[in-house]
Scaffold this active site. Structure first.
Site, mmCIF file in Angstrom:
data_model
loop_
_atom_site.group_PDB
_atom_site.id
_atom_site.type_symbol
_atom_site.label_atom_id
_atom_site.label_comp_id
_atom_site.label_asym_id
_atom_site.label_seq_id
_atom_site.Cartn_x
_atom_site.Cartn_y
_atom_site.Cartn_z
ATOM 1 N N GLY A 151 -10.512 80.603 107.843
ATOM 2 C CA GLY A 151 -9.928 80.545 106.499
ATOM 3 C C GLY A 151 -9.634 79.119 106.049
ATOM 4 O O GLY A 151 -10.032 78.700 104.960
ATOM 5 N N THR A 207 -8.620 74.785 114.223
ATOM 6 C CA THR A 207 -8.449 75.958 115.085
ATOM 7 C C THR A 207 -6.955 76.141 115.347
ATOM 8 O O THR A 207 -6.130 75.326 114.922
ATOM 9 C CB THR A 207 -9.126 75.753 116.457
ATOM 10 N N LYS A 264 -0.570 73.851 115.105
ATOM 11 C CA LYS A 264 0.790 73.537 115.570
ATOM 12 C C LYS A 264 0.878 73.327 117.076
ATOM 13 O O LYS A 264 1.872 72.795 117.574
ATOM 14 C CB LYS A 264 1.750 74.693 115.228
ATOM 15 N N GLU A 313 0.321 67.160 108.757
ATOM 16 C CA GLU A 313 1.203 67.638 107.677
ATOM 17 C C GLU A 313 1.237 69.160 107.574
ATOM 18 O O GLU A 313 2.294 69.770 107.428
ATOM 19 C CB GLU A 313 0.753 67.028 106.334
ATOM 20 N N ALA A 358 2.460 74.354 105.394
ATOM 21 C CA ALA A 358 1.105 74.186 104.836
ATOM 22 C C ALA A 358 1.013 72.865 104.061
ATOM 23 O O ALA A 358 1.405 71.829 104.579
ATOM 24 C CB ALA A 358 0.718 75.396 103.996
ATOM 25 N N GLY A 390 -2.165 90.991 103.635
ATOM 26 C CA GLY A 390 -2.744 89.894 104.409
ATOM 27 C C GLY A 390 -1.767 88.766 104.686
ATOM 28 O O GLY A 390 -2.167 87.671 105.071
ATOM 29 N N GLU A 398 0.199 88.038 110.478
ATOM 30 C CA GLU A 398 -0.864 87.933 111.475
ATOM 31 C C GLU A 398 -1.413 89.347 111.671
ATOM 32 O O GLU A 398 -0.728 90.321 111.343
ATOM 33 C CB GLU A 398 -0.267 87.407 112.795
ATOM 34 N N ASP A 451 6.488 81.507 115.465
ATOM 35 C CA ASP A 451 5.821 80.623 114.498
ATOM 36 C C ASP A 451 6.855 79.677 113.857
ATOM 37 O O ASP A 451 6.614 78.476 113.715
ATOM 38 C CB ASP A 451 5.107 81.483 113.439
ATOM 39 N N LYS A 461 7.499 75.388 114.238
ATOM 40 C CA LYS A 461 7.683 74.439 113.128
ATOM 41 C C LYS A 461 8.987 73.654 113.296
ATOM 42 O O LYS A 461 9.032 72.447 113.046
ATOM 43 C CB LYS A 461 7.657 75.198 111.799
ATOM 44 N N GLY A 483 -1.686 80.078 103.270
ATOM 45 C CA GLY A 483 -2.911 80.292 102.501
ATOM 46 C C GLY A 483 -3.917 79.188 102.785
ATOM 47 O O GLY A 483 -3.536 78.054 103.095
HETATM 48 P P1 NHO Z 1 -8.912 81.368 111.615
HETATM 49 O O1 NHO Z 1 -9.382 81.938 110.318
HETATM 50 O O2 NHO Z 1 -8.621 82.278 112.754
HETATM 51 O O3 NHO Z 1 -9.993 80.289 112.062
HETATM 52 C C1 NHO Z 1 -9.964 79.652 113.319
HETATM 53 C C2 NHO Z 1 -11.321 78.999 113.572
HETATM 54 O O4 NHO Z 1 -11.220 78.246 114.790
HETATM 55 C C3 NHO Z 1 -12.478 79.969 113.786
HETATM 56 O O5 NHO Z 1 -13.627 79.432 113.158
HETATM 57 C C4 NHO Z 1 -12.670 79.970 115.325
HETATM 58 O O6 NHO Z 1 -14.018 80.243 115.717
HETATM 59 C C5 NHO Z 1 -12.337 78.532 115.630
HETATM 60 N N1 NHO Z 1 -11.944 78.305 117.027
HETATM 61 C C6 NHO Z 1 -10.930 78.861 117.712
HETATM 62 N N2 NHO Z 1 -10.875 78.374 118.967
HETATM 63 C C7 NHO Z 1 -11.873 77.468 119.076
HETATM 64 C C8 NHO Z 1 -12.348 76.610 120.112
HETATM 65 N N3 NHO Z 1 -11.767 76.581 121.316
HETATM 66 N N4 NHO Z 1 -13.418 75.799 119.850
HETATM 67 C C9 NHO Z 1 -14.032 75.809 118.655
HETATM 68 N N5 NHO Z 1 -13.620 76.596 117.637
HETATM 69 C C10 NHO Z 1 -12.563 77.417 117.839
HETATM 70 O O7 NHO Z 1 -7.557 80.515 111.417
HETATM 71 P P2 NHO Z 1 -7.023 79.814 110.062
HETATM 72 O O8 NHO Z 1 -6.187 80.736 109.281
HETATM 73 O O9 NHO Z 1 -8.169 79.128 109.405
HETATM 74 O O10 NHO Z 1 -6.014 78.712 110.660
HETATM 75 C C11 NHO Z 1 -6.506 77.504 111.186
HETATM 76 C C12 NHO Z 1 -5.327 76.654 111.659
HETATM 77 O O11 NHO Z 1 -4.474 76.362 110.552
HETATM 78 C C13 NHO Z 1 -4.440 77.356 112.708
HETATM 79 O O12 NHO Z 1 -4.005 76.412 113.651
HETATM 80 C C14 NHO Z 1 -3.268 77.831 111.877
HETATM 81 O O13 NHO Z 1 -2.063 77.987 112.629
HETATM 82 C C15 NHO Z 1 -3.144 76.668 110.913
HETATM 83 N N6 NHO Z 1 -2.354 76.994 109.775
HETATM 84 C C16 NHO Z 1 -2.704 77.998 108.928
HETATM 85 C C17 NHO Z 1 -1.847 78.379 107.926
HETATM 86 C C18 NHO Z 1 -2.286 79.465 106.989
HETATM 87 O O14 NHO Z 1 -1.647 79.746 105.983
HETATM 88 N N7 NHO Z 1 -3.453 80.084 107.219
HETATM 89 C C19 NHO Z 1 -0.587 77.720 107.846
HETATM 90 C C20 NHO Z 1 -0.333 76.612 108.653
HETATM 91 C C21 NHO Z 1 -1.223 76.274 109.612
HETATM 92 O O15 NHO Z 1 1.452 77.201 106.800
HETATM 93 C C22 NHO Z 1 0.585 78.225 107.128
HETATM 94 C C23 NHO Z 1 1.351 79.200 108.043
HETATM 95 O O16 NHO Z 1 2.038 78.757 108.947
HETATM 96 C C24 NHO Z 1 1.175 80.636 107.828
HETATM 97 C C25 NHO Z 1 2.205 81.485 108.629
HETATM 98 N N8 NHO Z 1 1.564 82.665 109.159
HETATM 99 C C26 NHO Z 1 3.352 81.877 107.723
HETATM 100 O O17 NHO Z 1 4.043 80.994 107.210
HETATM 101 O O18 NHO Z 1 3.610 83.132 107.523
#
Ligand code: NHO
Length: 363
Positions: free
Chosen positions: A15, A95, A119, A146, A151, A208, A211, A222, A226, A344
Site C-alpha cells: 500500500g 516493508t 517502525k 518521519e 504517518a 479497512g 490490521e 503499535d 510510536k 493511509g
Molecule cells: P504492506 O501493504 O503489507 O506492504 C509491505 C510490502 O513489503 C510488501 O510488498 C511485501 O512484499 C514487502 N516485504 C515484506 N517483507 C519483505 C522483505 N523481507 N523483503 C522484501 N520485501 C518485503 O504494508 P504497508 O501498509 O504498505 O506498510 C508499509 C510500512 O509502512 C510498514 O512498515 C507500516 O508499518 C508502515 N506504516 C504504514 C502506515 C499505514 O497507514 N499504512 C502507517 C505508518 C507506517 O501511520 C500509519 C499507521 O501507523 C497505521 C496504524 N495501523 C494506525 O494508526 O491505525
C-alpha cells in the site's frame, strides 16, 4: 559538490510502496536535479534491477515487478550490491520487516542513506537504535523515519526542531493510532450515544482501518512502538516497547483465540466491560480515549485508557485522525498541537517522500 545523480533502491511495494512510487515519479518530473534513478525494487518474492545500475522506468515499475522472473538479492547481499553503485544511494524501506530493519547499520556504514515508515528499527532494542545513529554519524549517511509516527504528520520533525532550538519538552500526549481513534470517536462520541464496542470493532475492520487481525491494533503494541520512538528522541533511553505499561484492550479470555475471526465472534460477550468503562467516564462528565503519553521529567511512558473533558482537543477528535500535543516550556500551558490523518497509503508515503527530499538536500 552536490551529486548530479542519486540512485534509489526500494524494498516493499504494498500500500505505502505503491503510493511512494507515484510520488517519486512526480518528484522526478518537478525537480530534475539531482537526477533520480530508480535502480532496485523488491518485494519478498520478486525484484527488478540491472547489474549495471541502469535505471528502471518508475511509471511502469509495479507492472515490471509483477511480471519479473528475478528474485530479490538476499538482504545482506543487497548491501554489497548497492555499495557498488556509481552514484550516492538512498534505500527506501517500505516493508514492516524486522530483517530489513536489522540491516540499517550495515547500509548506513556503507554510506547508503535510509528513509522509511517502518517502525521496527526505531522501536526495537535500544542497542539497534544506537547502532543506527552511530553508523550514520560515522559515515555521514542520513536516516529519516518521519512516517513511523503519525504517518505524514510532522511529528518527529517538530519534536526534533523543538529540542534543537533549545525548548524544553515536558510532556507529549496524544492519540497515535488511526484504528483506536476511529473506535473511540464512534464508541464514545462527545455528543450522542455511540455504538456497541464489538460492533465498532467489526465496522473498523470492514472499513479497512484495522490490521487484518484486529487484535494487532487492540493490544496497544503499535502505539507502544510510536511512543518508544518519541521517548528516545526526547532523550529517554527506553529499552523496548515492552518496558513500560501498555494496556491491552483484548479481554484475557480471548487472548488465546486461534484466529481474528474467532476473536470477533466472541467479542460481543465482553461488551459489558467496555460499557462500564464508558459509563464511569460519563459519570465524571468525561469521555474515554486510548492515548499514549510521555512525561519527560519523570521519564515515564504509558499507553492506555484515559478520561478527558468534552472540551479537550483529544476528546473532540474526528474519524480516524491522530492528535499529538507537545507541552513545552516555550509553549506554556497551551500545547503545540499536530493533528490530522495518521494512517493511509498516500499520507504515509508523503512522509517518506519528504524524508527523501531532506536527504537530497544534503548529498
Ligand atoms: P504492506 O501493504 O503489507 O506492504 C509491505 C510490502 O513489503 C510488501 O510488498 C511485501 O512484499 C514487502 N516485504 C515484506 N517483507 C519483505 C522483505 N523481507 N523483503 C522484501 N520485501 C518485503 O504494508 P504497508 O501498509 O504498505 O506498510 C508499509 C510500512 O509502512 C510498514 O512498515 C507500516 O508499518 C508502515 N506504516 C504504514 C502506515 C499505514 O497507514 N499504512 C502507517 C505508518 C507506517 O501511520 C500509519 C499507521 O501507523 C497505521 C496504524 N495501523 C494506525 O494508526 O491505525
Amino acid at each position: 559538490s552536490p551529486a548530479s545523480q542519486v540512485n534509489i533502491a526500494v524494498i516493499g511495494a504494498g500500500g505505502v510502496g505503491k503510493c511512494f512510487l507515484s510520488q517519486l515519479q512526480g518528484l522526478a518530473a518537478r525537480k530534475p536535479s539531482p537526477k533520480l534513478n530508480l535502480v532496485y525494487i523488491a518485494t519478498s518474492r520478486k525484484a527488478v534491477y540491472n547489474d549495471n545500475f541502469a535505471p528502471i522506468d518508475v511509471g511502469s515499475a509495479i507492472d515490471t515487478l509483477a511480471s519479473s522472473s528475478k528474485t530479490p538479492h538476499a538482504l545482506p547481499a543487497t548491501v554489497d550490491y548497492l555499495s557498488g553503485s556509481p552514484h550516492p544511494v538512498v534505500l527506501v524501506d517500505n516493508t514492516s520487516s524486522q530483517d530489513v530493519a536489522d540491516l540499517y547499520p550495515s547500509f548506513l556504514r556503507k554510506g547508503i542513506s535510509v528513509v522509511t515508515p517502518n517502525k521496527k528499527a526505531f522501536s526495537g532494542s535500544y542497542k539497534l537504535w544506537q547502532e543506527i545513529f552511530s553508523a550514520a554519524s560515522s559515515s555521514g549517511a542520513k536516516v529519516y523515519h518521519e512516517s513511523s509516527v503519525g504517518a505524514g504528520l510532522p511529528v518527529i520533525s517538530t519534536l526534533n526542531e523543538l529540542i534543537d532550538t533549545g525548548d524544553k519538552v515536558t510532556k507529549i500526549e496524544g492519540v497515535f493510532s488511526g484504528t483506536m481513534s476511529f473506535l473511540f470517536n464512534s464508541f464514545a462520541p462527545v455528543a450522542g450515544q455511540g455504538g456497541k464496542w464489538s460492533a465498532e470493532v467489526k465496522k473498523a475492520q470492514s472499513l479497512g482501518y484495522t490490521e487484518p487481525d484486529p487484535r494487532d491494533d487492540l493490544n496497544g503494541l503499535d502505539v507502544a512502538r510510536k511512543l518508544t520512538i518519541l521517548a528516545r528522541i526526547a532523550g529517554i533511553p527506553v529499552e523496548s516497547p515492552e518496558s513500560f505499561p501498555v494496556q491491552s484492550l483484548i479481554p484475557k479470555e480471548l487472548e488465546s483465540c486461534s484466529s481474528g475471526d474467532e476473536f470477533l465472534k466472541k467479542l460481543p460477550e465482553f461488551d459489558s466491560q467496555m460499557e462500564e468503562v464508558k459509563a464511569e467516564a460519563e459519570k465524571a462528565g468525561k469521555v474515554v480515549r486510548f492515548v499514549g503519553s510521555i512525561d519527560v521529567g519523570s521519564k515515564s511512558v504509558k499507553v492506555g485508557l484515559e478520561k478527558f473533558d468534552a472540551s479537550h482537543p483529544i476528546a473532540a477528535l474526528q474519524g480516524s485522525d491522530n492528535i499529538i500535543n507537545f507541552y513545552t516550556e516555550r509553549y506554556g500551558s497551551n500545547p503545540l498541537i499536530v493533528q490530522g490523518a495518521g494512517a493511509g497509503g498516500d499520507v504515509t508515503a508523503m512522509g517518506v517522500t519528504g524524508d527523501l527530499l531532506k536527504v537530497l538536500r544534503q548529498i
